[in-house]
Design a protein around this motif. Sequence first.
Motif, short mmCIF file in Angstrom:
data_model
loop_
_atom_site.label_atom_id
_atom_site.label_comp_id
_atom_site.label_asym_id
_atom_site.label_seq_id
_atom_site.Cartn_x
_atom_site.Cartn_y
_atom_site.Cartn_z
N LYS A 142 0.81 -1.22 0.00
CA LYS A 142 0.00 0.00 0.00
C LYS A 142 0.84 1.28 0.00
O LYS A 142 0.46 2.28 -0.59
N VAL A 143 2.00 1.25 0.68
CA VAL A 143 2.74 2.48 0.96
C VAL A 143 3.87 2.74 -0.04
O VAL A 143 4.07 3.88 -0.48
N LEU A 144 4.62 1.72 -0.38
CA LEU A 144 5.81 1.93 -1.21
C LEU A 144 5.45 2.41 -2.61
O LEU A 144 4.44 2.01 -3.18
N ARG A 145 6.32 3.26 -3.16
CA ARG A 145 6.18 3.68 -4.55
C ARG A 145 7.20 2.95 -5.41
O ARG A 145 8.27 2.58 -4.95
N GLU A 146 6.85 2.78 -6.68
CA GLU A 146 7.74 2.05 -7.56
C GLU A 146 8.98 2.88 -7.88
O GLU A 146 8.97 4.12 -7.84
N SER A 147 10.06 2.20 -8.16
CA SER A 147 11.33 2.85 -8.48
C SER A 147 11.22 3.74 -9.70
O SER A 147 10.52 3.42 -10.67
N ARG A 148 11.93 4.85 -9.64
CA ARG A 148 11.94 5.78 -10.78
C ARG A 148 12.96 5.38 -11.83
O ARG A 148 12.94 5.87 -12.95
N TYR A 149 13.90 4.51 -11.47
CA TYR A 149 14.99 4.14 -12.36
C TYR A 149 14.83 2.70 -12.82
O TYR A 149 14.87 1.78 -12.02
N ILE A 150 14.61 2.53 -14.11
CA ILE A 150 14.46 1.20 -14.69
C ILE A 150 15.56 1.02 -15.75
O ILE A 150 15.78 1.90 -16.58
N ASN A 151 16.20 -0.12 -15.73
CA ASN A 151 17.30 -0.39 -16.66
C ASN A 151 17.04 -1.75 -17.31
O ASN A 151 17.66 -2.74 -16.96
N PRO A 152 16.10 -1.81 -18.28
CA PRO A 152 15.69 -3.10 -18.84
C PRO A 152 16.81 -3.78 -19.62
O PRO A 152 17.75 -3.14 -20.09
N GLY A 153 16.66 -5.08 -19.76
CA GLY A 153 17.64 -5.88 -20.49
C GLY A 153 17.41 -7.35 -20.25
O GLY A 153 16.47 -7.75 -19.56
N LYS A 154 18.25 -8.19 -20.83
CA LYS A 154 18.12 -9.63 -20.66
C LYS A 154 18.76 -10.07 -19.34
O LYS A 154 19.76 -9.51 -18.91
N VAL A 155 18.19 -11.09 -18.74
CA VAL A 155 18.74 -11.64 -17.50
C VAL A 155 19.98 -12.47 -17.81
O VAL A 155 19.98 -13.28 -18.74
N ASP A 156 21.02 -12.25 -17.07
CA ASP A 156 22.29 -12.96 -17.26
C ASP A 156 22.24 -14.30 -16.53
O ASP A 156 22.79 -14.46 -15.44
N TRP A 157 21.58 -15.29 -17.15
CA TRP A 157 21.42 -16.58 -16.49
C TRP A 157 22.73 -17.35 -16.39
O TRP A 157 22.96 -18.08 -15.42
#
Length: 449
Positions: A142-157
């Motif tokens: 309810k309280v937390l806001r989502e991060s303003r910084y997103i750095n999309p990409g592929k997961v390094d499995w």
Amino acid sequence: MEATKNMEYDLAYAKRAMLVVVLLFGKLGDMYGKKKMFLIALGFYTTGVILNGFAPSFQWLLVTRAVQGFGMAIFPLAFSLVREEFPPKMVPQVQGMISAMFGVGMVIALPLGAWVTQNWGWRWTYHSAAPFAVLMFFLAWKVLRESRYINPGKVDWVGTVLLAFAVVPMLVGVTRAPEVGWTARETLVLFSVTVVSALLFVLWEKGAENPLVPIGIISTRNPAIVNVGIMFAAFGISMMSQANTYIFQMMPPYGFGKTILQSGLLMTPMALVMLIVAPIAGKLLPKVGAKPVALTGALTASVGLGILAKYAPQLPPDHLWAFVGLITLVGTGINLMNISLINVLVFSVPPRAMGVATGANSLFRNFGSTWGPAIASTIMSTYYILFHPPGAPPGVQIKIPTTKAYEVLFGTSAVVFLLLALLILAIREVMKGGRIHGVENEGEKDVLA
């Protein structure tokens, strides 16, 4: 006794196998949003806590504890969210408040958990914690806001798998070494797998398109010093805690002869002092700088541990409160150092890499907290006397650590924190005189506090 030890080892493995997940969740937080990953991690934690109390067998408890282990990722994600969501001038105070909450948790959990276990059994330890875990999940949603910084990409499995092979065998080997021997074949094989996997991991990460761990970021001066510092701080405090447990609970003249509940209550002064010191330190950091506070903390811990190394063997059974006072002094110093170092870290990496940076820091912390008890157990198994408990069958003897064991334990920890004080001198200051020098995505710039 042997069966109990094996159960403890298995529970430790279930938890430590999840340590790589902490770093992975930090990376995923950078990629998809830190609140989202925080809630997922917290969901795993809440589910694990609920299921633990209903585990029908020890094997099922291993599984549910492993599920709970995913929740360890909430800590680095929380530190990252604080850095993003609060003005720079408030971040040190909020980090201090978070550290203070650790103190509150210790004040409540140590005696209460021991009391619940002694009176109702271990299952009710989890049953009593489950409602608070559910409440925490609801409030975070309810309280937390989502991060303003997103750095999309592929997961390094590939990097994730290599890191797992580098971390898990090492932690298992360290945990088992005091029992099977540091030069045993099992130990050497596990350490060999760790070394080879670590080398392959570093080589892979350097060439990966979207690496799990940006080597160029965590190897810069401040993050590298903070990670090493946190690791050795956890090592030192874990060694001290191992000795404290024996000193509190061994019968006189080898210790104070306290119960588990009494030992927990005697640890509360240290937690209460942390509750007071942490917010004050967070408020002072922007004014006096992170480096002086961290240095003061490391030296305070080193002095306290040095005194313990010299006088602790003579303390039981007549000087209980002197011992409690000394470990409280040490805890205060460690708290000051930890608050300073986490603030140095969050202002030394770009926000887009904050999740993975704090995740890596948690991983290093767990390295130290795993090595500490292992080395402490080895020392106490080296310096001991055999004791025949009254009423025990003939021939039954237990190992009692000698005064030399405590001297070595506390003395080694004192040296560790003294070396940390020297290491802290190499930190590049990130705040002083009311100004915070934060690293942004495009480079470094001063942020007016």
